[in-house]
Every structure is written in C-alpha cells, then in structure tokens.
Design an enzyme around this catalytic site. Sequence first.
Site, PDB file in Angstrom:
ATOM      1  N   LYS A   1       0.815  -1.256   0.164  1.00 56.63           N
ATOM      2  CA  LYS A   1      -0.069   0.137   0.054  1.00 56.63           C
ATOM      3  C   LYS A   1       0.971   1.227  -0.115  1.00 56.63           C
ATOM      4  CE  LYS A   1      -0.307  -0.315   4.940  1.00 56.63           C
ATOM      5  NZ  LYS A   1      -1.214  -0.704   6.352  1.00 56.63           N
TER       6      LYS A   1
ATOM      7  N   ARG B   1     -11.096   0.073  14.291  1.00 55.62           N
ATOM      8  CA  ARG B   1     -10.641   0.917  13.317  1.00 55.62           C
ATOM      9  C   ARG B   1     -11.293   0.511  12.086  1.00 55.62           C
ATOM     10  NH1 ARG B   1      -4.445   1.254  10.722  1.00 55.62           N
ATOM     11  NH2 ARG B   1      -5.129  -0.846   9.964  1.00 55.62           N
TER      12      ARG B   1
ATOM     13  N   TYR C   1      15.786  30.092   8.985  1.00 56.44           N
ATOM     14  CA  TYR C   1      14.683  30.843   9.486  1.00 56.44           C
ATOM     15  C   TYR C   1      14.463  30.754  11.140  1.00 56.44           C
ATOM     16  CZ  TYR C   1      12.543  30.463   4.926  1.00 56.44           C
ATOM     17  OH  TYR C   1      11.834  30.593   3.596  1.00 56.44           O
TER      18      TYR C   1
ATOM     19  N   MET D   1      11.965  24.337   3.208  1.00 54.28           N
ATOM     20  CA  MET D   1      11.162  23.295   2.110  1.00 54.28           C
ATOM     21  C   MET D   1      12.106  22.466   1.438  1.00 54.28           C
ATOM     22  SD  MET D   1       8.428  24.532  -0.669  1.00 54.28           S
ATOM     23  CE  MET D   1       7.248  25.184   0.106  1.00 54.28           C
TER      24      MET D   1
END
Length: 353
Positions: A33, A130, A250, A298
Amino acid sequence: MRATLTIHTAAIAENWRRLAALAEPAECAAVVKADAYGLGAALVAPALRAAGARTFFTALAEEALALRDILGDGPAIYCFNGATAEDARDLAAADVRPVLNSPAQVAAFRVAARDAPLTCALQLDSGMNRLGMEADELSALLDDPAALDGLAPDLALSHLACADDPADLMNRAQLASFEAMTAHPRLARLRRSLAATGGALLGPAWRFDMVRPGVGLYGGLPFREAERVVDLEAPVIQLRDVAKGEAVGYGGAWVADAPARVATIAAGYADGLIRAMGGRARAFHKGRALPVIGRVSMDLLTIDATVAPDLGPGDMVSLLGPDQGVDALAAAAGTIGYEILTALGARYARRCV
Ligand SMILES: *Cc1c(COP(=O)(O)O)cnc(C)c1O
C-alpha cells in the site's frame, strides 16, 4: 544537483524470504500500500513476485487496480479499504478482492456479482476499533442466509493494534477474539490472517494461514533482522564559516556558540525530511555525525560541519544508509519508520539496485 534515493530491491526480496521462512507453514503475503511504503510499487511488487510472493495487499481500490496492471494475471490482490458500489465492477473485472469491512460494504460489493461469485475477504474487528465488523455485526450478517449470496469470501482477517510490543496484553485478547469470531461454521472454509510484521514475530499462534508484512519488507522495525533497503544522500551546495553569536536559517533558531562551519544541503521538508528533524537529526559524512541545525526549510537544510573540514560543495552527505537507518532517523524526528518511508518525496533521483 539533487538528492539521490537508492532502493535495494534485492534486499526487499531477501527480507520477504526471511519472513516467509519464519512464517512457514503460513503463507507470507506482501503489503504494498501507499506505493510500497513510498518506495515505488512498480519496482517493488515485481521483485516481491519474483521472490515468491503470491498474495499482495494495498489499501485503496485504485492502488489495487494499478497493481493488477503491474503484476498481470496470477497473484491474488486484495485492498484493505474495501469497495464502494462505484468501484465494485472494476474490481471484479480485474479480479481484485476487496476486504469487506462492514455489512454496508458487503451489500455494496454484491451489486457487482453477475455469473460467478466474487472473491473477497472479510475483515473482523478483534479490538482495534478501526476497520472491520464487530462480533454482533458479523453474527447478524451470518444469520441471514442470503447475506453472502453472489460472494465467495476466501479470507477472514483482522489487525493487531499493539503487535510491536510482545508484552502488550492486547495481543492475546485480540487473538482470542479473532479465534472466537472465526469459529462460526459459515467461516469454516475461509483462510485466516491476523498478523502484519509485528504479529508474525509474536509466534506461531498469531500466524494462522497467512501473515501480511509491510514494514518488515522495507527494512523497518519491529523486524530487527531486516536488511537495509534505502540509502538517501543529499548534496552540499554551499559552505560558510559563521562566527560565535551568528544565527542560521529561519527564525535564527540556531546560534553558534563558537566559530563553526555550516553546510547547506539540497533537501528539505518537501522531500520528506520533516521539520521536526531540525535541531535533532544528523547527517553523516565518512562516518562522522553532522548535526542538523536550525529549522529545516522546504528545499534546504543546514548542518554543522565543523568536524568535517574536508567537506566541500558537491559532496554528498548521507541521511539514510549504513550509519543511520530508517528507524534511527525516525527516532530523531520523534516519529516512526513508516512515516519516514512514506514521506520520501518525488524529487529525488531514484536509483534501483
Ligand atoms: C498496513 C497493514 C499491514 C502491514 O503492516 P506492517 O506493520 O507494515 O507490517 C497489514 N495489515 C493491515 C490491515 C494493514 O493496514
């Protein structure tokens, strides 16, 4: 210059063989998956097929249909998330077997049944809450003689919530619940499967007819004997000396407490090197650990390369490799190997060896 992700398909095949040998006489399926946990189902699934896997699991119906195109006829393909009335016909046509998780999904998939009964699996909730049918839903379904008309369920499965911890009492409770639910006479001919990677390692009682490992194939815990499957290297694109008191990145989140040499690396959170790694993870060069400093951006991150004076522009540092596996990098970022793998971005130059 960009980062390189190397995927060792031979190691994936070897991990499958090790789990298959351990699980015998149970069958060892393969869970692919989420694009084979981010590594690429088109590469990974054929390698697992060649190693001997005969049964594959995806999560989505769409993933299962794409996998049928990759693998062709032959292997059994199931999708965990079940089927809606809309995709039922496509699944039936591609011989993809949905895992039906509720009476509503059973009813929806039946609409696709025409001439031959449709093969599917039934998921039972043994305690995780679930996916899957609760005991009372299952008995109501099986009390209705017509409820499975047009369907040929061949597998009953359930999923363990705490299998990564062998000491957790939940494991035995779920085992007992699964055994009780599958004791119904109408389920007598179905094969049974309870264990993913963690469950397969708990012992023979958890393996039933089939185990369904995912993360263990891809080199992740709790399968400690797994071979390493991915290497991730990213290039240094700039180096600078910073003086004591200067800040980097940053928010000025890292401040040099002594003169330092800082390397800027061309990979960031858009590549799956998540922000939580800032100030916590490490890159490696020639065996030396170089701390990730300041905030991860990023497309870039910065490392303290003071102890590596030979590091220059164009050199590659390792984020995943012999010095640091998927789980070690995950631990540094406060997450699990699964999330690191499935977050690996699309921008890498991917090599398959
Ligand atoms: C993802 C998943 C698996 C595989 O789990 P791993 O822990 O990666 O081995 C098996 N069964 C189900 C139902 C799953 O959702």
